[in-house]
Design an enzyme around this catalytic site. Sequence first.
Site, PDB file in Angstrom:
ATOM      1  N   CYS A 113      -9.835  -3.486   4.906  1.00 38.08           N
ATOM      2  CA  CYS A 113      -8.390  -3.278   4.952  1.00 38.08           C
ATOM      3  C   CYS A 113      -7.950  -2.918   3.539  1.00 38.08           C
ATOM      4  O   CYS A 113      -8.441  -3.521   2.574  1.00 38.08           O
ATOM      5  CB  CYS A 113      -7.692  -4.555   5.417  1.00 38.08           C
ATOM      6  SG  CYS A 113      -5.894  -4.500   5.258  1.00 38.08           S
ATOM      7  N   THR A 114      -7.036  -1.961   3.429  1.00 36.76           N
ATOM      8  CA  THR A 114      -6.627  -1.468   2.101  1.00 36.76           C
ATOM      9  C   THR A 114      -6.058  -2.562   1.202  1.00 36.76           C
ATOM     10  O   THR A 114      -6.113  -2.439  -0.019  1.00 36.76           O
ATOM     11  CB  THR A 114      -5.527  -0.402   2.263  1.00 36.76           C
ATOM     12  OG1 THR A 114      -4.536  -0.908   3.151  1.00 36.76           O
ATOM     13  CG2 THR A 114      -6.093   0.882   2.791  1.00 36.76           C
ATOM     14  N   HIS A 115      -5.456  -3.588   1.793  1.00 31.10           N
ATOM     15  CA  HIS A 115      -4.801  -4.616   0.979  1.00 31.10           C
ATOM     16  C   HIS A 115      -5.763  -5.659   0.427  1.00 31.10           C
ATOM     17  O   HIS A 115      -5.456  -6.319  -0.563  1.00 31.10           O
ATOM     18  CB  HIS A 115      -3.745  -5.344   1.811  1.00 31.10           C
ATOM     19  CG  HIS A 115      -2.513  -4.544   2.052  1.00 31.10           C
ATOM     20  ND1 HIS A 115      -2.539  -3.339   2.713  1.00 31.10           N
ATOM     21  CD2 HIS A 115      -1.222  -4.762   1.714  1.00 31.10           C
ATOM     22  CE1 HIS A 115      -1.305  -2.864   2.784  1.00 31.10           C
ATOM     23  NE2 HIS A 115      -0.498  -3.724   2.182  1.00 31.10           N
ATOM     24  N   TYR A 137       0.694  -1.307  10.213  1.00 32.24           N
ATOM     25  CA  TYR A 137       0.098  -0.645  11.375  1.00 32.24           C
ATOM     26  C   TYR A 137      -0.882  -1.575  12.098  1.00 32.24           C
ATOM     27  O   TYR A 137      -1.214  -1.352  13.260  1.00 32.24           O
ATOM     28  CB  TYR A 137      -0.715   0.578  10.936  1.00 32.24           C
ATOM     29  CG  TYR A 137       0.046   1.818  10.519  1.00 32.24           C
ATOM     30  CD1 TYR A 137       1.429   1.816  10.360  1.00 32.24           C
ATOM     31  CD2 TYR A 137      -0.642   2.999  10.287  1.00 32.24           C
ATOM     32  CE1 TYR A 137       2.090   2.978   9.954  1.00 32.24           C
ATOM     33  CE2 TYR A 137       0.004   4.157   9.899  1.00 32.24           C
ATOM     34  CZ  TYR A 137       1.375   4.146   9.728  1.00 32.24           C
ATOM     35  OH  TYR A 137       2.011   5.294   9.350  1.00 32.24           O
ATOM     36  N   GLY A 138      -1.373  -2.569  11.377  1.00 34.44           N
ATOM     37  CA  GLY A 138      -2.553  -3.325  11.812  1.00 34.44           C
ATOM     38  C   GLY A 138      -2.438  -4.056  13.131  1.00 34.44           C
ATOM     39  O   GLY A 138      -3.445  -4.337  13.775  1.00 34.44           O
ATOM     40  N   ASP A 190      -1.512   6.082   3.688  1.00 35.64           N
ATOM     41  CA  ASP A 190      -1.758   4.724   4.188  1.00 35.64           C
ATOM     42  C   ASP A 190      -0.459   4.261   4.840  1.00 35.64           C
ATOM     43  O   ASP A 190       0.589   4.876   4.663  1.00 35.64           O
ATOM     44  CB  ASP A 190      -2.140   3.801   3.021  1.00 35.64           C
ATOM     45  CG  ASP A 190      -2.383   2.364   3.483  1.00 35.64           C
ATOM     46  OD1 ASP A 190      -2.960   2.183   4.576  1.00 35.64           O
ATOM     47  OD2 ASP A 190      -1.984   1.432   2.784  1.00 35.64           O
ATOM     48  N   GLU A 248       1.029  -8.125   0.057  1.00 35.66           N
ATOM     49  CA  GLU A 248       2.325  -7.452  -0.139  1.00 35.66           C
ATOM     50  C   GLU A 248       3.257  -8.310  -0.988  1.00 35.66           C
ATOM     51  O   GLU A 248       4.047  -7.802  -1.775  1.00 35.66           O
ATOM     52  CB  GLU A 248       2.993  -7.195   1.227  1.00 35.66           C
ATOM     53  CG  GLU A 248       2.309  -6.141   2.066  1.00 35.66           C
ATOM     54  CD  GLU A 248       2.864  -4.744   1.828  1.00 35.66           C
ATOM     55  OE1 GLU A 248       3.998  -4.613   1.351  1.00 35.66           O
ATOM     56  OE2 GLU A 248       2.126  -3.780   2.119  1.00 35.66           O
ATOM     57  N   ASN A 270      -7.528   1.701   6.878  1.00 36.07           N
ATOM     58  CA  ASN A 270      -8.647   1.357   7.760  1.00 36.07           C
ATOM     59  C   ASN A 270      -8.235   1.411   9.227  1.00 36.07           C
ATOM     60  O   ASN A 270      -8.994   1.857  10.072  1.00 36.07           O
ATOM     61  CB  ASN A 270      -9.151  -0.056   7.451  1.00 36.07           C
ATOM     62  CG  ASN A 270      -9.968  -0.110   6.189  1.00 36.07           C
ATOM     63  OD1 ASN A 270     -11.180  -0.156   6.220  1.00 36.07           O
ATOM     64  ND2 ASN A 270      -9.300  -0.084   5.042  1.00 36.07           N
ATOM     65  N   THR A 271      -7.018   0.934   9.529  1.00 30.01           N
ATOM     66  CA  THR A 271      -6.575   0.907  10.931  1.00 30.01           C
ATOM     67  C   THR A 271      -6.485   2.333  11.477  1.00 30.01           C
ATOM     68  O   THR A 271      -6.942   2.614  12.593  1.00 30.01           O
ATOM     69  CB  THR A 271      -5.214   0.192  11.037  1.00 30.01           C
ATOM     70  OG1 THR A 271      -5.312  -1.083  10.385  1.00 30.01           O
ATOM     71  CG2 THR A 271      -4.816  -0.027  12.480  1.00 30.01           C
TER      72      THR A 271
HETATM   73  N1  DGL Z   1      -3.417  -0.157   5.738  1.00 28.52           N
HETATM   74  C1  DGL Z   1      -3.822  -1.142   6.709  1.00 28.52           C
HETATM   75  C2  DGL Z   1      -5.353  -1.114   6.848  1.00 28.52           C
HETATM   76  O1  DGL Z   1      -6.066  -0.744   5.942  1.00 28.52           O
HETATM   77  C3  DGL Z   1      -3.372  -2.527   6.354  1.00 28.52           C
HETATM   78  C4  DGL Z   1      -1.886  -2.733   6.397  1.00 28.52           C
HETATM   79  C5  DGL Z   1      -1.286  -2.509   7.768  1.00 28.52           C
HETATM   80  O2  DGL Z   1      -1.509  -3.332   8.677  1.00 28.52           O
HETATM   81  O3  DGL Z   1      -0.599  -1.524   7.920  1.00 28.52           O
HETATM   82  O4  DGL Z   1      -5.848  -1.470   7.884  1.00 28.52           O
END
Ligand code: DGL
Length: 287
Positions: free
Chosen positions: A202-204, A60-61, A28, A170, A92-93
């Site tokens: 989204c993972t968070h 990453y989003g 991730d 976070e 997810n991204t």
């Molecule tokens: N891991 C990202 C997602 O699931 C969320 C955090 C990010 O923006 O990197 O989309």
Amino acid sequence: MPQVDDGPESGETLRRKLDPELPLGVFDSGLGGLTVVREIAAALPRERIIYLGDTARVPYGARSPATVVRYAQGCARALVREGIKALVVACNTVSAVALDVLRAELDLPVLGVIEPGARAAVAASARLRIGVLGTVGTISSGAYPRAVLTVSTRAEVSAHAAPLLVPLAEEGWLDGEVPRLAVRRYLEPLAAAEVDVVVLGCTHYPLLRATIEHEAREMIGAHVRVVDSAHATASELAALLHDRGLLATREGPGEIDLLVTDRPRSFGEMTARFLGGPAREVRVIDL
Ligand code: DGL
């Protein structure tokens, strides 16, 4: 059908023989993917898991698809160098914009989180009106509506970016007035679309689940269901490993190795929130 691919080979005879005792690779952009690891460890307690959080480059989003693809290739190649039998893209991204590239490049099964999440959403939705919250990258890719429509052409999807929820998660700012107001604001278009399922794309967001569930029930109604892809991804991974003869057979509980690209100590401390138990040892790698 699980969201998987064999890699470039076409015939059974050309398929590389993978060792079932090798670990699973999961990555991730940061911490959030540990929500997926938690579900995998519960569903597949004998498996060894190597988790990589790209803490040097999170988030990453909000980045362009080309940048996310490049980062994802770096993470995937690092895990392949560690020696893995399958790759789970917990982000997810990345699943939204880079899965095809990773599948074309890698010679092992690659599983993303969006198709399992879409299947779980359709299964949970009585009226097939599905709301999705995700990062800007995930939402603008259109990956969730596409994935939902491959499961049900009758479904209507209302997908919206909820970027402030990542820094809130976070920070550990999971309840109280600030997350409540942010969540309410992001749920407004979903309430207007009268969805009966809200997908945490989204993972968070699973960290904010209690707040999201509470506000969604107030704004949309007690019938609304909140779905995340972690559980569905772990079930599809179990089915995939079983079908390919890749389930670990060794006795004893599996282990979780943690890799990051920056700030190992704070990551180790945060793992307790995701995985329970004391802070774990974390190895730093360069991509
Ligand atoms: N891991 C990202 C997602 O699931 C969320 C955090 C990010 O923006 O990197 O989309």
